[in-house]
Scaffold this motif. Structure first.
Motif, short mmCIF file in Angstrom:
data_model
loop_
_atom_site.label_atom_id
_atom_site.label_comp_id
_atom_site.label_asym_id
_atom_site.label_seq_id
_atom_site.Cartn_x
_atom_site.Cartn_y
_atom_site.Cartn_z
N LEU A 69 138.68 96.54 60.29
CA LEU A 69 138.26 95.72 59.04
C LEU A 69 137.92 94.50 59.44
O LEU A 69 136.69 94.19 58.99
CB LEU A 69 139.34 95.80 57.92
N VAL A 70 138.42 93.88 60.19
CA VAL A 70 137.98 92.45 60.69
C VAL A 70 136.78 92.49 61.50
O VAL A 70 135.84 91.88 61.37
CB VAL A 70 139.12 91.72 61.53
N ARG A 71 136.61 93.62 62.33
CA ARG A 71 135.37 93.83 63.26
C ARG A 71 134.30 94.18 62.26
O ARG A 71 133.15 93.72 62.60
CB ARG A 71 135.55 94.94 64.40
N ASN A 72 134.44 94.84 61.40
CA ASN A 72 133.57 95.34 60.54
C ASN A 72 132.88 94.25 59.82
O ASN A 72 131.79 94.12 59.35
CB ASN A 72 133.83 96.57 59.43
N ASN A 73 133.81 93.50 59.26
CA ASN A 73 133.42 92.32 58.23
C ASN A 73 132.65 91.35 59.24
O ASN A 73 131.63 90.84 58.71
CB ASN A 73 134.76 91.61 57.84
N GLU A 125 127.16 89.41 60.27
CA GLU A 125 125.89 89.62 60.99
C GLU A 125 124.60 90.14 60.74
O GLU A 125 123.51 89.58 60.62
CB GLU A 125 126.29 89.89 62.69
N VAL A 126 124.91 91.16 60.28
CA VAL A 126 123.72 92.01 59.74
C VAL A 126 123.43 91.22 58.43
O VAL A 126 121.68 91.25 58.31
CB VAL A 126 124.09 93.24 59.32
N ASP A 127 123.95 90.48 57.59
CA ASP A 127 123.61 89.88 56.39
C ASP A 127 122.86 88.54 56.98
O ASP A 127 121.67 88.43 56.45
CB ASP A 127 124.70 89.42 55.63
N ASP A 128 123.37 88.19 58.18
CA ASP A 128 122.73 86.87 58.39
C ASP A 128 121.29 87.32 58.94
O ASP A 128 120.33 86.54 59.02
CB ASP A 128 123.48 86.34 59.72
N LEU A 129 121.33 88.29 59.86
CA LEU A 129 119.92 88.79 60.42
C LEU A 129 118.95 89.26 59.33
O LEU A 129 117.70 88.96 59.49
CB LEU A 129 120.19 89.75 61.48
N LYS A 130 119.43 89.91 58.19
CA LYS A 130 118.43 90.15 57.48
C LYS A 130 117.97 88.89 56.55
O LYS A 130 116.96 88.99 55.86
CB LYS A 130 119.13 91.11 56.05
N SER A 131 118.52 87.86 56.36
CA SER A 131 118.49 86.66 55.46
C SER A 131 117.42 85.67 56.08
O SER A 131 116.67 85.06 55.26
CB SER A 131 119.50 86.11 55.12
#
Length: 124
Positions: free
Chosen positions: A69-73, A78-84
């Motif tokens: 769960l920690v790794r997935n978060n 990181e995905v949200d940051d790359l999308k933003s």
């Protein structure tokens, strides 16, 4: 006269009200049943040993799930940051692939042999 008194005078023991042999058989049967139940409780499948093993397995799975769960978060962040925005994509390209911008100078410094930090350092 009393029947017991007659038997006592005749040298015979008075007859017991219960059959001792039958009671022995019943007691042995009960001990065997108790031993069988104890075996099922402590050793056989579904007994306390299996319950304890499954409890430990549950705790291990819970710990592994928390780590995932920690790794997935972290990956989701990181995905949200790359999308933003472009800055995260640019930073990733710089660090992972060594890319530089146009009109930018790249300096590579190499540490002397024998030093602990032998990683490449880039300066703009």
């Amino acid at each position: 006269m009393n029947m017991r008194a007659d038997l006592a005078h005749a040298g015979q023991r008075p007859r017991a009200r219960y059959n001792r042999r039958m009671y022995r058989i019943v007691v042995i049967a009960l001990v065997v049943v108790l031993a069988g139940l104890q075996y099922r409780l402590w050793i056989a499948d579904g007994g306390w040993a299996e319950v304890h093993r499954l409890g430990e397995m549950k705790e291990q799975l819970h710990e592994a799930n928390e780590q995932r769960l920690v790794r997935n978060n972290a990956l989701q962040a990181e995905v949200d940051d790359l999308k933003s925005g472009e800055s995260a994509t640019e930073g990733r390209a710089r660090s992972d692939m060594g890319m530089i911008k146009r009109d930018e100078q790249f300096f590579l410094t190499i540490a002397p042999p024998g030093t602990a930090d032998s990683s490449h350092q880039a300066a703009r």
